[in-house]
Design a protein around this motif. Structure first.
Motif, PDB file in Angstrom:
ATOM      1  N   SER A   1       0.827  -1.217   0.000  1.00 25.70           N
ATOM      2  CA  SER A   1       0.000   0.000   0.000  1.00 25.70           C
ATOM      3  C   SER A   1       0.858   1.261   0.000  1.00 25.70           C
ATOM      4  CB  SER A   1      -0.968  -0.006   1.180  1.00 25.70           C
ATOM      5  OG  SER A   1      -0.287   0.031   2.406  1.00 25.70           O
ATOM      6  N   PHE A   2       2.012   1.229   0.654  1.00 28.39           N
ATOM      7  CA  PHE A   2       2.909   2.391   0.645  1.00 28.39           C
ATOM      8  C   PHE A   2       3.499   2.587  -0.754  1.00 28.39           C
ATOM      9  CE2 PHE A   2       4.247   3.779   5.107  1.00 28.39           C
ATOM     10  CZ  PHE A   2       3.032   3.460   5.666  1.00 28.39           C
TER      11      PHE A   2
ATOM     12  N   SER B   1      10.309   4.067  -2.098  1.00 29.36           N
ATOM     13  CA  SER B   1      11.191   3.766  -0.980  1.00 29.36           C
ATOM     14  C   SER B   1      11.545   2.290  -1.036  1.00 29.36           C
ATOM     15  CB  SER B   1      10.490   4.070   0.343  1.00 29.36           C
ATOM     16  OG  SER B   1      10.239   5.448   0.460  1.00 29.36           O
ATOM     17  N   SER B   2      12.628   1.943  -0.369  1.00 31.14           N
ATOM     18  CA  SER B   2      12.988   0.529  -0.321  1.00 31.14           C
ATOM     19  C   SER B   2      12.025  -0.214   0.602  1.00 31.14           C
ATOM     20  CB  SER B   2      14.419   0.352   0.187  1.00 31.14           C
ATOM     21  OG  SER B   2      14.477   0.568   1.586  1.00 31.14           O
TER      22      SER B   2
ATOM     23  N   ILE C   1       9.337  -0.954   5.911  1.00 30.06           N
ATOM     24  CA  ILE C   1       9.185  -1.834   7.074  1.00 30.06           C
ATOM     25  C   ILE C   1       9.612  -1.117   8.347  1.00 30.06           C
ATOM     26  CG2 ILE C   1      10.114  -3.921   8.180  1.00 30.06           C
ATOM     27  CD1 ILE C   1      10.116  -5.186   5.334  1.00 30.06           C
ATOM     28  N   ASN C   2      10.655  -0.304   8.254  1.00 30.70           N
ATOM     29  CA  ASN C   2      11.139   0.424   9.428  1.00 30.70           C
ATOM     30  C   ASN C   2      10.128   1.434   9.962  1.00 30.70           C
ATOM     31  OD1 ASN C   2      13.524  -1.009   9.300  1.00 30.70           O
ATOM     32  ND2 ASN C   2      14.663   0.625   8.309  1.00 30.70           N
ATOM     33  N   THR C   3       9.113   1.781   9.170  1.00 30.33           N
ATOM     34  CA  THR C   3       8.100   2.734   9.641  1.00 30.33           C
ATOM     35  C   THR C   3       6.850   2.047  10.191  1.00 30.33           C
ATOM     36  OG1 THR C   3       6.917   2.987   7.527  1.00 30.33           O
ATOM     37  CG2 THR C   3       8.845   4.420   7.893  1.00 30.33           C
ATOM     38  N   ILE C   4       6.783   0.733  10.114  1.00 31.82           N
ATOM     39  CA  ILE C   4       5.595   0.032  10.619  1.00 31.82           C
ATOM     40  C   ILE C   4       5.458   0.295  12.113  1.00 31.82           C
ATOM     41  CG2 ILE C   4       4.553  -2.237  11.044  1.00 31.82           C
ATOM     42  CD1 ILE C   4       5.660  -3.115   8.330  1.00 31.82           C
ATOM     43  N   GLY C   5       4.251   0.681  12.511  1.00 33.48           N
ATOM     44  CA  GLY C   5       3.980   1.024  13.904  1.00 33.48           C
ATOM     45  C   GLY C   5       3.988   2.515  14.147  1.00 33.48           C
ATOM     46  N   ILE C   6       4.462   3.274  13.177  1.00 30.17           N
ATOM     47  CA  ILE C   6       4.473   4.736  13.258  1.00 30.17           C
ATOM     48  C   ILE C   6       3.235   5.231  12.516  1.00 30.17           C
ATOM     49  CG2 ILE C   6       5.725   6.821  12.557  1.00 30.17           C
ATOM     50  CD1 ILE C   6       8.305   5.151  12.656  1.00 30.17           C
ATOM     51  N   PRO C   7       2.540   6.240  13.029  1.00 26.87           N
ATOM     52  CA  PRO C   7       1.383   6.758  12.304  1.00 26.87           C
ATOM     53  C   PRO C   7       1.728   7.100  10.845  1.00 26.87           C
ATOM     54  CG  PRO C   7       1.440   7.687  14.500  1.00 26.87           C
ATOM     55  CD  PRO C   7       2.728   6.918  14.315  1.00 26.87           C
ATOM     56  N   ILE C   8       0.770   6.900   9.959  1.00 28.96           N
ATOM     57  CA  ILE C   8       1.015   6.985   8.519  1.00 28.96           C
ATOM     58  C   ILE C   8       1.562   8.341   8.093  1.00 28.96           C
ATOM     59  CG2 ILE C   8      -0.128   6.967   6.267  1.00 28.96           C
ATOM     60  CD1 ILE C   8      -1.796   4.647   7.317  1.00 28.96           C
ATOM     61  N   GLY C   9       1.037   9.415   8.644  1.00 28.18           N
ATOM     62  CA  GLY C   9       1.544  10.738   8.278  1.00 28.18           C
ATOM     63  C   GLY C   9       3.018  10.902   8.597  1.00 28.18           C
TER      64      GLY C   9
END
Length: 155
Positions: free
Chosen positions: A25-26, A38-39, A44-52
């Motif tokens: 989806s990203f 993005s790679s 994957i490193n942003t999973i758990g961080i709010p989408i914005g």
């Protein structure tokens, strides 16, 4: 070992793995916005961080317009692929079942949309294992702010 009446879990990478739909989806949203992809690992490193915040980390753009457009496209694809492509991690389902069999209450506090978590558990034929879900639509302040945990405790 202590005996607790209730257990509170995070969702992503604690109970379930939604890596493939998050990455998909990203990448879809970035492509729709004509931005450099993005790679996989950066996403994957942003999973758990709010989408914005994830969007800003990945692109360097913190404009409200960019964030809102990214959220729109990401949700568009996520609505299609997340529920059928999210799986339990390891023995998570078995652990939840053991706790329920022992009469324990189980809650989830997540930076993910709570309704999506509900739908995922429905799809996995396991909704009865979870008593309460606190997602982004239930709080004003995302984790690590403790607001979600306080709401869960008050339930």
């Amino acid at each position: 070992m202590k005996n607790y009446d209730a257990y509170i879990f995070d969702f992503d990478y604690t109970l379930a793995d939604a890596t493939e739909p998050v990455v998909g989806s990203f990448l879809y949203a970035l492509e729709k916005m004509n931005l450099q992809k993005s790679s996989r690992q950066d996403i994957i490193n942003t999973i758990g961080i709010p989408i914005g915040e994830s969007y800003t980390i990945l692109t360097g753009d913190d404009s409200e317009e960019g964030i809102e457009l990214f959220k729109k496209y990401q949700k568009e694809k996520s609505d299609e692929i997340t529920v059928p492509n999210t799986v339990f991690i390891g023995d998570a389902k078995e652990v939840l079942q053991i706790l329920k069999n022992r009469g324990k209450k189980i809650g989830i506090v997540s930076s993910r949309w709570g309704q999506r978590i509900n739908d995922i558990f429905e799809n996995l034929n396991s909704r009865e294992l979870i008593d309460f879900i606190i997602g982004t639509e239930h709080v004003e302040n995302y984790k690590p702010n403790p607001e979600g945990l306080f709401k869960m405790i008050d339930m």
